[in-house]
Design an enzyme around this catalytic site. Structure first.
Site, mmCIF file in Angstrom:
data_model
loop_
_atom_site.group_PDB
_atom_site.id
_atom_site.type_symbol
_atom_site.label_atom_id
_atom_site.label_comp_id
_atom_site.label_asym_id
_atom_site.label_seq_id
_atom_site.Cartn_x
_atom_site.Cartn_y
_atom_site.Cartn_z
ATOM 1 N N SER A 64 0.828 -1.208 0.000
ATOM 2 C CA SER A 64 0.000 0.000 0.000
ATOM 3 C C SER A 64 0.862 1.258 0.000
ATOM 4 C CB SER A 64 -1.038 0.014 1.109
ATOM 5 O OG SER A 64 -2.070 0.920 0.756
ATOM 6 N N HIS A 69 3.373 14.591 5.579
ATOM 7 C CA HIS A 69 3.181 15.998 5.227
ATOM 8 C C HIS A 69 3.679 16.838 6.397
ATOM 9 C CE1 HIS A 69 0.749 14.602 1.881
ATOM 10 N NE2 HIS A 69 0.138 13.811 2.754
ATOM 11 N N CYS A 84 -1.718 -3.368 3.630
ATOM 12 C CA CYS A 84 -2.581 -4.531 3.406
ATOM 13 C C CYS A 84 -1.919 -5.811 3.904
ATOM 14 C CB CYS A 84 -2.933 -4.644 1.928
ATOM 15 S SG CYS A 84 -3.823 -3.206 1.330
#
Length: 135
Positions: A64, A69, A84
């Site tokens: 995944s 940020h 996953c």
């Protein structure tokens, strides 16, 4: 943990050194090391350095993704870890990230994505409807 197709850890970290949050090379290196050490295969990554400050980094994983940020002016960063591979030790990954970034405070959110029980229930309904329609 609830059996699911994937797990999503969301971290909000406050009071992180602003110089660290402006150093994309350091963030990429350290996150890559943490992920690799914990059995996560990084396929690629991209980053963008904003003007005048802030960085976004996306790691594409075999299982995944991870996104980061930063808001250096607020000594804040947000991290999403969506995997996953349900065998990964997400607590260990989280602990290593916290050890590296040393936030003064953090908030953790944990989401189960694709809850198996609900998927099975929906699959049973679909199969039942299919059988009724062909009868």
């Amino acid at each position: 943990m609830i059996p699911a197709l994937g797990y999503h850890v969301i971290l909000d970290l406050y009071g992180v050194n602003s110089l660290t949050l402006e150093n994309h090379k350091l963030l990429i290196k350290k996150f890559s090391e943490i992920l690799k050490r914990n059995g996560v295969k990084v396929l690629s990554y991209e980053y963008h350095h904003f003007n005048p400050q802030g960085i976004s980094i996306i790691f594409i994983l075999e299982s995944s993704h991870v996104s980061i940020h930063t808001w250096p002016e607020n000594e804040y960063l947000s991290i999403d870890i969506y995997v996953c591979d349900t065998n990964l030790d997400l607590d260990k990954i989280k602990d290593e990230i916290l050890e590296f970034l040393k936030p003064k405070e953090y908030t953790l959110y944990f989401l189960n994505r694709g809850i198996i029980e609900k998927i099975e229930r929906m699959n049973n309904k679909l199969q039942s409807n299919y059988k009724e329609n062909i009868s």
